[in-house]
Design a protein around this motif. Sequence first.
Motif, mmCIF file in Angstrom:
data_model
loop_
_atom_site.group_PDB
_atom_site.id
_atom_site.type_symbol
_atom_site.label_atom_id
_atom_site.label_comp_id
_atom_site.label_asym_id
_atom_site.label_seq_id
_atom_site.Cartn_x
_atom_site.Cartn_y
_atom_site.Cartn_z
ATOM 1 N N LEU A 1 -19.548 26.633 42.224
ATOM 2 C CA LEU A 1 -18.969 25.953 41.300
ATOM 3 C C LEU A 1 -19.930 25.952 40.117
ATOM 4 C CD1 LEU A 1 -17.738 22.886 43.424
ATOM 5 C CD2 LEU A 1 -16.385 24.650 42.441
ATOM 6 N N PRO A 2 -19.781 25.604 39.114
ATOM 7 C CA PRO A 2 -20.593 25.623 37.932
ATOM 8 C C PRO A 2 -21.870 24.508 38.158
ATOM 9 C CG PRO A 2 -18.465 25.614 36.946
ATOM 10 C CD PRO A 2 -18.565 25.418 38.470
ATOM 11 N N GLU A 3 -21.539 23.390 38.870
ATOM 12 C CA GLU A 3 -22.224 22.411 39.121
ATOM 13 C C GLU A 3 -23.487 22.610 40.117
ATOM 14 O OE1 GLU A 3 -18.170 20.494 38.337
ATOM 15 O OE2 GLU A 3 -19.396 22.158 39.440
ATOM 16 N N GLY A 4 -23.270 23.583 40.992
ATOM 17 C CA GLY A 4 -23.927 23.959 42.332
ATOM 18 C C GLY A 4 -23.319 24.659 43.135
ATOM 19 N N ALA A 5 -24.140 25.262 44.251
ATOM 20 C CA ALA A 5 -23.574 26.103 45.104
ATOM 21 C C ALA A 5 -23.591 25.025 46.628
ATOM 22 C CB ALA A 5 -24.282 27.274 45.285
ATOM 23 N N ILE A 6 -22.641 25.311 47.406
ATOM 24 C CA ILE A 6 -22.583 24.787 48.601
ATOM 25 C C ILE A 6 -22.536 25.909 49.588
ATOM 26 C CG2 ILE A 6 -21.145 23.202 50.262
ATOM 27 C CD1 ILE A 6 -19.919 21.902 47.664
ATOM 28 N N VAL A 7 -23.440 25.800 50.714
ATOM 29 C CA VAL A 7 -23.497 26.857 51.898
ATOM 30 C C VAL A 7 -22.543 26.482 52.705
ATOM 31 C CG1 VAL A 7 -24.921 27.943 53.377
ATOM 32 C CG2 VAL A 7 -25.864 27.521 51.036
ATOM 33 N N MET A 8 -21.663 27.271 53.315
ATOM 34 C CA MET A 8 -20.621 26.888 54.126
ATOM 35 C C MET A 8 -21.330 26.944 55.590
ATOM 36 S SD MET A 8 -17.586 26.503 52.228
ATOM 37 C CE MET A 8 -18.814 25.558 51.376
ATOM 38 N N ARG A 9 -20.203 26.787 56.580
ATOM 39 C CA ARG A 9 -20.441 26.826 57.832
ATOM 40 C C ARG A 9 -19.406 27.399 58.614
ATOM 41 N NH1 ARG A 9 -21.083 23.094 62.785
ATOM 42 N NH2 ARG A 9 -22.902 23.838 63.835
ATOM 43 N N PRO A 10 -19.537 29.013 58.724
ATOM 44 C CA PRO A 10 -18.274 29.534 59.182
ATOM 45 C C PRO A 10 -17.924 29.110 60.582
ATOM 46 C CG PRO A 10 -19.874 30.995 58.154
ATOM 47 C CD PRO A 10 -20.565 29.644 58.303
ATOM 48 N N GLY A 11 -16.478 29.232 60.669
ATOM 49 C CA GLY A 11 -16.022 28.823 61.875
ATOM 50 C C GLY A 11 -16.054 29.757 63.119
ATOM 51 N N ALA A 12 -16.107 31.210 62.869
ATOM 52 C CA ALA A 12 -16.750 32.106 63.722
ATOM 53 C C ALA A 12 -18.077 32.425 64.139
ATOM 54 C CB ALA A 12 -16.116 33.275 63.240
ATOM 55 N N PRO A 13 -18.464 31.748 65.267
ATOM 56 C CA PRO A 13 -19.821 31.768 65.771
ATOM 57 C C PRO A 13 -20.670 32.998 65.376
ATOM 58 C CG PRO A 13 -18.504 30.992 67.542
ATOM 59 C CD PRO A 13 -17.470 31.713 66.630
ATOM 60 N N SER A 14 -20.078 34.188 65.549
ATOM 61 C CA SER A 14 -20.730 35.472 65.080
ATOM 62 C C SER A 14 -21.164 35.394 63.707
ATOM 63 C CB SER A 14 -20.025 36.656 65.548
ATOM 64 O OG SER A 14 -18.748 36.781 64.660
ATOM 65 N N ARG A 15 -20.560 34.629 62.916
ATOM 66 C CA ARG A 15 -20.789 34.559 61.371
ATOM 67 C C ARG A 15 -22.123 33.541 60.754
ATOM 68 N NH1 ARG A 15 -16.167 35.850 57.590
ATOM 69 N NH2 ARG A 15 -17.775 36.642 56.447
ATOM 70 N N ARG B 1 -30.225 30.128 46.090
ATOM 71 C CA ARG B 1 -31.411 29.526 45.367
ATOM 72 C C ARG B 1 -32.140 30.021 44.168
ATOM 73 N NH1 ARG B 1 -32.247 27.986 51.058
ATOM 74 N NH2 ARG B 1 -31.141 25.787 51.412
ATOM 75 N N ARG B 2 -32.040 31.465 43.974
ATOM 76 C CA ARG B 2 -32.432 32.123 43.022
ATOM 77 C C ARG B 2 -31.840 32.069 41.639
ATOM 78 N NH1 ARG B 2 -32.891 36.105 47.170
ATOM 79 N NH2 ARG B 2 -35.172 36.322 47.991
ATOM 80 N N LEU B 3 -30.382 31.573 41.794
ATOM 81 C CA LEU B 3 -29.598 31.613 40.570
ATOM 82 C C LEU B 3 -29.140 30.089 40.501
ATOM 83 C CD1 LEU B 3 -27.329 34.704 42.084
ATOM 84 C CD2 LEU B 3 -28.874 34.415 39.763
ATOM 85 N N TYR B 4 -29.161 29.184 41.341
ATOM 86 C CA TYR B 4 -28.755 27.606 41.128
ATOM 87 C C TYR B 4 -29.964 26.772 41.300
ATOM 88 C CZ TYR B 4 -23.659 28.514 41.301
ATOM 89 O OH TYR B 4 -22.293 28.751 41.241
ATOM 90 N N SER B 5 -29.954 25.735 40.475
ATOM 91 C CA SER B 5 -30.840 24.828 40.748
ATOM 92 C C SER B 5 -30.524 23.803 41.766
ATOM 93 C CB SER B 5 -31.000 24.059 39.375
ATOM 94 O OG SER B 5 -30.143 23.395 38.735
ATOM 95 N N GLU B 6 -29.028 23.588 41.975
ATOM 96 C CA GLU B 6 -28.911 22.648 43.243
ATOM 97 C C GLU B 6 -28.035 23.740 44.218
ATOM 98 O OE1 GLU B 6 -26.793 18.431 43.984
ATOM 99 O OE2 GLU B 6 -26.910 19.167 41.856
ATOM 100 N N VAL B 7 -28.564 23.698 45.338
ATOM 101 C CA VAL B 7 -27.687 24.070 46.423
ATOM 102 C C VAL B 7 -27.898 23.269 47.372
ATOM 103 C CG1 VAL B 7 -27.883 26.012 48.122
ATOM 104 C CG2 VAL B 7 -28.787 26.463 45.810
#
Length: 262
Positions: free
Chosen positions: A77-91, A103-109
Motif C-alpha cells: 500500500l502507499p502507507e507501507g508494506a505488509i508481509v503475508m503469512r501464506p496458507g500453503a506450508p511450502s510457501r 525494506r529497500r523500497l519502503y520505510s515501513e514494513v
Amino acid sequence: MSDQSFRFSHAITRRPGASITAGLRAVDTGAPDLALMLRHHQDYIAALRETGATVVELDPLEAFPDSVFVEDTALCLPEGAIVMRPGAPSRLGEAAEMAPQLRRLYSEVVQVETGFIEGGDILVTEREILVGSSARTNAEGIAELVRLTAPWGRTVREVATPPGVLHFKTDCSLLDAETILATRRLDASGCFAGYRVIHVAEGEEAAANSIRFNDLVLTPAGFPRTAEALDKAGYDLRQIGNSECAKLDGGMSCLSLRFTPQ
C-alpha cells in the motif's frame, strides 16, 4: 478522484525457476513448459515497463517452486508494506525472502504473525480492502490484516470466496476506481454492491484474473469475448500468454507486487 489502487510507480516480479514443475496445483493438467513460461513472463514485464514503471526482476528461488507468484507474499500500500503469512506450508519461506526486498523500497514494513493470509485473496479498491476467506486465508489472518492496516485509516471487509476457487482474485480484478471485472458466480454473492461490475464471458472465467496497471489492463490471452467486452468498455488491453502459469492456478495478478512507495 484518487486512483492509487491502480496507478503504480513500481512492480516486483520473480523469474520462474526450473523447480516450477513441482509447483502446487488443484488439478494436474500437465507440467508447465519453463521456456514458454519465461517468454510469457518477459512479455508481462515488458507490458508493465511500457507504462513507465520501474520493474524489479528478482532471481528464481529454486527451493520454492511457486515463488514466481510473488503477489501472495505481501500487500503493498502507499502507507507501507505488509508481509503475508501464506496458507500453503511450502510457501511460508517465500514471504521471508520478500521482506528484505520490500525494506529497500519502503520505510515501513510490518508482518502478519498469526493466522494465514495470501495476497491473492486481497483486492484493494479506492474505498476499502476486500479480503476473501479461502483455503489459504483464514479468519485469524484477516483479523491481523485489520489490526495492521488500522493505523493507516484503512477499511477491511471480509467476503467469501466461491467453493472450489483457490483465491478471491481468481474470480475478480479491479479495472478502475468504480469498476470490477468478475465472474458471475462471485458477483452473485453481492460482495460488489455499489460497484460497477463487468462480467467475464461464460466459459472464460480464468479471464477474471487480470490487472489494471496504470493505463493498461493486462489480461490472459485466449479469452476473446471477455477481451472484446473490455475493449468496448474503453480499456487499453494487453493480452499476455498465461498457459503455463494457469497449469499452477496462476494468473496476471499473481506475477507481481504493484505499488507506489511513500
